[in-house]
Scaffold this motif. Sequence first.
Motif, mmCIF file in Angstrom:
data_model
loop_
_atom_site.group_PDB
_atom_site.id
_atom_site.type_symbol
_atom_site.label_atom_id
_atom_site.label_comp_id
_atom_site.label_asym_id
_atom_site.label_seq_id
_atom_site.Cartn_x
_atom_site.Cartn_y
_atom_site.Cartn_z
ATOM 1 N N THR A 96 2.074 7.369 16.148
ATOM 2 C CA THR A 96 2.327 7.001 14.832
ATOM 3 C C THR A 96 3.002 5.474 14.351
ATOM 4 O OG1 THR A 96 3.771 9.130 14.161
ATOM 5 C CG2 THR A 96 4.427 7.588 13.425
ATOM 6 N N PRO B 208 4.613 4.985 1.007
ATOM 7 C CA PRO B 208 5.209 6.768 0.640
ATOM 8 C C PRO B 208 5.064 7.357 -0.371
ATOM 9 C CG PRO B 208 7.029 5.023 0.750
ATOM 10 C CD PRO B 208 5.648 4.253 1.228
ATOM 11 N N ASP B 209 4.235 6.767 -1.312
ATOM 12 C CA ASP B 209 3.766 7.766 -2.300
ATOM 13 C C ASP B 209 2.142 7.590 -2.466
ATOM 14 O OD1 ASP B 209 5.953 7.622 -4.271
ATOM 15 O OD2 ASP B 209 4.948 5.450 -4.277
ATOM 16 N N VAL C 237 1.973 10.427 9.464
ATOM 17 C CA VAL C 237 2.884 10.124 9.055
ATOM 18 C C VAL C 237 3.984 8.781 9.309
ATOM 19 C CG1 VAL C 237 5.868 10.222 10.443
ATOM 20 C CG2 VAL C 237 3.762 12.398 10.685
ATOM 21 N N ARG D 37 2.201 7.248 5.879
ATOM 22 C CA ARG D 37 3.161 7.743 4.714
ATOM 23 C C ARG D 37 5.038 7.068 4.948
ATOM 24 N NH1 ARG D 37 1.635 13.223 5.787
ATOM 25 N NH2 ARG D 37 -0.097 13.790 3.332
ATOM 26 N N ALA D 38 4.726 6.575 6.449
ATOM 27 C CA ALA D 38 6.176 5.271 6.537
ATOM 28 C C ALA D 38 6.480 4.639 6.168
ATOM 29 C CB ALA D 38 6.468 5.514 8.442
ATOM 30 N N ALA E 12 1.062 2.545 11.596
ATOM 31 C CA ALA E 12 1.838 1.814 10.750
ATOM 32 C C ALA E 12 2.124 0.851 10.830
ATOM 33 C CB ALA E 12 3.587 2.553 10.688
#
Length: 381
Positions: A367, A43-44, A36, A39-40, A371
């Motif tokens: 998470t 995103p791709d 998570v 992807r934050a 990030a």
Amino acid sequence: MVDDRPGDVGGVRVVVAPDKFKGTLSGPAAAAAMAVGVRAVLPDAVVDEIPLADGGEGTVEAILATGATEHRLTVPGPLGDPVEAQFAMLGTTAVIESAQACGLQLISPTPRTSLRASSAGVGALIRAAWDAGATSVAIGLGGVACTDGGTGLVAELGARFVDADGEVVGPGELDRVVSVDLTGLDPRVTSTSFVAATDVTNPLLGPTGAAAVYGPQKGAGPDEVALLDQGLATVANVVESAVDGEPLRERPGAGAAGGLGWGLMALLGAEVRPGGDLVMDLIGLPDALKQADLVLTGEGKLDAQSRYGKGPVALAELAATHGLPTIAVAGMVDPEGREGTGFAAVWSLVEEVGGEAALHETAASLTEVTAGAVRHWREQR
């Protein structure tokens, strides 16, 4: 879980492969929380979630996360009481955790239990694996309550350890063993390849052996340690004479899991491998790394022990052979966990979000810190 979708042209593929955060998150849960965070920021990105383990607790769970088949059954626990255990079948390879059958967590250790505890339940798991079609068995060592040299395990498979009166001898009395009868050993032993996974390099006997080093944490006092060490020496002498094989008591890993490492080598012909390396092969990490741009890993605590066969450091070493950077995100990080571990960067939940959040909101904290780590990596590219 490996994502088979091709990434965008010029996109990024990230392998997320943490070990468990002991007491708070399983390996799969940690991988999901870290994904998570990735992807934050990206995103791709194509993210492959591949939970890691090192042969100890969480190994079967990591194998099951790859799509392996779960088998559950009741086996004898360390003191003979029934316990529930599981193993994983990956094709014709069975993956077993010895601690599920004879783990220290299953008892309250005392001097008496240190002598009575047996590895018989691991033998029961092997028999169940055979019945499920296994021709190869990988056994994770560590965290066991027994110091029986694997005699309980092989007795469960048909061997007999007897004293001068021909009576069967059990754990805690191994110094009475005068002979071993292997004629009743299950014939499937000879058609099965065994591998033992451990990061322990102790020999079987002496001041750095199974009884002296690990006996006290299993409840053994000085008298019990001496008795257990003598029992292991007696059995080793008897077995090595009976099988006329190479002495294995000094081999690295012989003292793992109360001498279970030695028993597997001497009586079942097992190969001993570092746990992290074995598990990475089983879960397909070498192939996943061939397509990756970045590797993320972690565990509950990075410390001096992390450098000795633990999953995250083993992964960083493997990733380096592919020219890939590995970022570690751990709950806590000791200075020794940063030095000589091969990580491009090390992040600590405790340092970034504080001890309370790290302990009680571990998934969210993981998470958030992941990030931040990925954002920093992206800016430094």
